[in-house]
Design a protein around this motif. Structure first.
Motif, PDB file in Angstrom:
ATOM      1  N   ASN A  16       0.790  -1.224   0.000  1.00 36.49           N
ATOM      2  CA  ASN A  16       0.000   0.000   0.000  1.00 36.49           C
ATOM      3  C   ASN A  16       0.821   1.273   0.000  1.00 36.49           C
ATOM      4  N   ASP A  17       2.129   1.174   0.031  1.00 41.12           N
ATOM      5  CA  ASP A  17       2.997   2.351   0.084  1.00 41.12           C
ATOM      6  C   ASP A  17       4.140   2.163  -0.910  1.00 41.12           C
ATOM      7  N   SER A  18       4.024   2.803  -2.064  1.00 39.27           N
ATOM      8  CA  SER A  18       5.004   2.578  -3.134  1.00 39.27           C
ATOM      9  C   SER A  18       6.402   3.070  -2.749  1.00 39.27           C
ATOM     10  N   ALA A  19       6.518   4.167  -2.026  1.00 37.38           N
ATOM     11  CA  ALA A  19       7.831   4.673  -1.619  1.00 37.38           C
ATOM     12  C   ALA A  19       8.497   3.699  -0.642  1.00 37.38           C
ATOM     13  N   LEU A  20       7.715   3.199   0.288  1.00 29.90           N
ATOM     14  CA  LEU A  20       8.226   2.234   1.253  1.00 29.90           C
ATOM     15  C   LEU A  20       8.638   0.944   0.548  1.00 29.90           C
ATOM     16  N   ARG A  21       7.822   0.496  -0.407  1.00 32.68           N
ATOM     17  CA  ARG A  21       8.141  -0.711  -1.171  1.00 32.68           C
ATOM     18  C   ARG A  21       9.444  -0.526  -1.948  1.00 32.68           C
ATOM     19  N   GLU A  22       9.614   0.644  -2.531  1.00 29.41           N
ATOM     20  CA  GLU A  22      10.834   0.939  -3.282  1.00 29.41           C
ATOM     21  C   GLU A  22      12.058   0.894  -2.357  1.00 29.41           C
ATOM     22  N   ASN A  23      11.924   1.468  -1.160  1.00 28.53           N
ATOM     23  CA  ASN A  23      13.013   1.414  -0.184  1.00 28.53           C
ATOM     24  C   ASN A  23      13.316  -0.023   0.207  1.00 28.53           C
ATOM     25  N   PHE A  24      12.266  -0.812   0.407  1.00 28.81           N
ATOM     26  CA  PHE A  24      12.441  -2.210   0.786  1.00 28.81           C
ATOM     27  C   PHE A  24      13.190  -2.978  -0.307  1.00 28.81           C
ATOM     28  N   LEU A  25      12.838  -2.742  -1.547  1.00 26.70           N
ATOM     29  CA  LEU A  25      13.480  -3.454  -2.648  1.00 26.70           C
ATOM     30  C   LEU A  25      14.943  -3.057  -2.786  1.00 26.70           C
ATOM     31  N   LYS A  26      15.280  -1.793  -2.462  1.00 25.94           N
ATOM     32  CA  LYS A  26      16.666  -1.331  -2.533  1.00 25.94           C
ATOM     33  C   LYS A  26      17.467  -1.772  -1.315  1.00 25.94           C
ATOM     34  N   GLU A  27      16.876  -1.617  -0.133  1.00 24.48           N
ATOM     35  CA  GLU A  27      17.569  -1.912   1.122  1.00 24.48           C
ATOM     36  C   GLU A  27      16.623  -2.635   2.070  1.00 24.48           C
ATOM     37  N   PRO A  28      16.410  -3.932   1.866  1.00 27.33           N
ATOM     38  CA  PRO A  28      15.401  -4.649   2.651  1.00 27.33           C
ATOM     39  C   PRO A  28      15.662  -4.684   4.157  1.00 27.33           C
ATOM     40  N   ILE A  29      16.887  -4.924   4.563  1.00 20.73           N
ATOM     41  CA  ILE A  29      17.182  -5.071   5.994  1.00 20.73           C
ATOM     42  C   ILE A  29      16.958  -3.756   6.749  1.00 20.73           C
ATOM     43  N   PRO A  30      17.553  -2.636   6.318  1.00 23.75           N
ATOM     44  CA  PRO A  30      17.303  -1.383   7.043  1.00 23.75           C
ATOM     45  C   PRO A  30      15.825  -0.970   7.043  1.00 23.75           C
ATOM     46  N   THR A  31      15.136  -1.250   5.952  1.00 25.35           N
ATOM     47  CA  THR A  31      13.720  -0.907   5.876  1.00 25.35           C
ATOM     48  C   THR A  31      12.920  -1.729   6.876  1.00 25.35           C
ATOM     49  N   LEU A  32      13.215  -3.019   6.969  1.00 26.12           N
ATOM     50  CA  LEU A  32      12.517  -3.865   7.937  1.00 26.12           C
ATOM     51  C   LEU A  32      12.821  -3.433   9.369  1.00 26.12           C
ATOM     52  N   GLU A  33      14.070  -3.099   9.637  1.00 23.36           N
ATOM     53  CA  GLU A  33      14.429  -2.635  10.987  1.00 23.36           C
ATOM     54  C   GLU A  33      13.614  -1.408  11.360  1.00 23.36           C
ATOM     55  N   LYS A  34      13.475  -0.500  10.421  1.00 24.66           N
ATOM     56  CA  LYS A  34      12.700   0.723  10.662  1.00 24.66           C
ATOM     57  C   LYS A  34      11.223   0.385  10.885  1.00 24.66           C
ATOM     58  N   LEU A  35      10.671  -0.482  10.066  1.00 26.65           N
ATOM     59  CA  LEU A  35       9.259  -0.854  10.190  1.00 26.65           C
ATOM     60  C   LEU A  35       8.968  -1.611  11.485  1.00 26.65           C
ATOM     61  N   LEU A  36       9.860  -2.494  11.857  1.00 26.61           N
ATOM     62  CA  LEU A  36       9.645  -3.328  13.035  1.00 26.61           C
ATOM     63  C   LEU A  36       9.854  -2.556  14.331  1.00 26.61           C
ATOM     64  N   GLY A  37      10.821  -1.658  14.319  1.00 30.13           N
ATOM     65  CA  GLY A  37      11.109  -0.896  15.522  1.00 30.13           C
ATOM     66  C   GLY A  37      11.748  -1.721  16.626  1.00 30.13           C
ATOM     67  N   VAL A  38      12.264  -2.891  16.275  1.00 31.44           N
ATOM     68  CA  VAL A  38      12.959  -3.739  17.241  1.00 31.44           C
ATOM     69  C   VAL A  38      14.287  -4.190  16.637  1.00 31.44           C
ATOM     70  N   ASP A  39      15.208  -4.520  17.510  1.00 33.23           N
ATOM     71  CA  ASP A  39      16.517  -4.979  17.069  1.00 33.23           C
ATOM     72  C   ASP A  39      16.522  -6.498  17.017  1.00 33.23           C
ATOM     73  N   LEU A  40      16.623  -7.043  15.814  1.00 37.07           N
ATOM     74  CA  LEU A  40      16.672  -8.491  15.625  1.00 37.07           C
ATOM     75  C   LEU A  40      18.026  -8.885  15.055  1.00 37.07           C
ATOM     76  N   PRO A  41      18.448 -10.109  15.293  1.00 41.19           N
ATOM     77  CA  PRO A  41      19.693 -10.586  14.678  1.00 41.19           C
ATOM     78  C   PRO A  41      19.600 -10.535  13.152  1.00 41.19           C
ATOM     79  N   GLU A  42      20.726 -10.291  12.537  1.00 43.09           N
ATOM     80  CA  GLU A  42      20.804 -10.151  11.074  1.00 43.09           C
ATOM     81  C   GLU A  42      20.179 -11.347  10.344  1.00 43.09           C
ATOM     82  N   GLU A  43      20.434 -12.560  10.843  1.00 43.74           N
ATOM     83  CA  GLU A  43      19.902 -13.764  10.194  1.00 43.74           C
ATOM     84  C   GLU A  43      18.372 -13.775  10.211  1.00 43.74           C
TER      85      GLU A  43
END
Length: 72
Positions: A16-43
């Motif tokens: 539902n958010d094309s800008a967010l989707r574009e960020n996710f496709l370019k940088e999935p890990i940092p985008t997920l970290e931002k969306l989740l708001g929690v610190d998870l292990p890289e794996e």
């Protein structure tokens, strides 16, 4: 954390958010970290990113197939 539920929630946000989707496709890990708001292990983040990508691709395929058969 219910991983399947979280993947569905994240995929819906990205769908539902094309800008967010574009960020996710370019940088999935940092985008997920931002969306989740929690610190998870890289794996775990990598697995979550792959799950979200798969869900997005399945949703796109479903939309395409539905459109081919007059359903959307």
């Amino acid at each position: 954390m219910d991983v399947k539920k979280k993947i569905e929630e994240l995929a819906e946000k990205l769908k539902n958010d094309s800008a967010l989707r574009e960020n996710f496709l370019k940088e999935p890990i940092p985008t997920l970290e931002k969306l989740l708001g929690v610190d998870l292990p890289e794996e775990q983040l990598k697995q979550l990113a792959e799950g979200v990508k798969a869900k997005i691709n399945l949703d796109k395929a479903g939309d395409l197939i539905g459109g081919l058969f007059g359903k959307k």
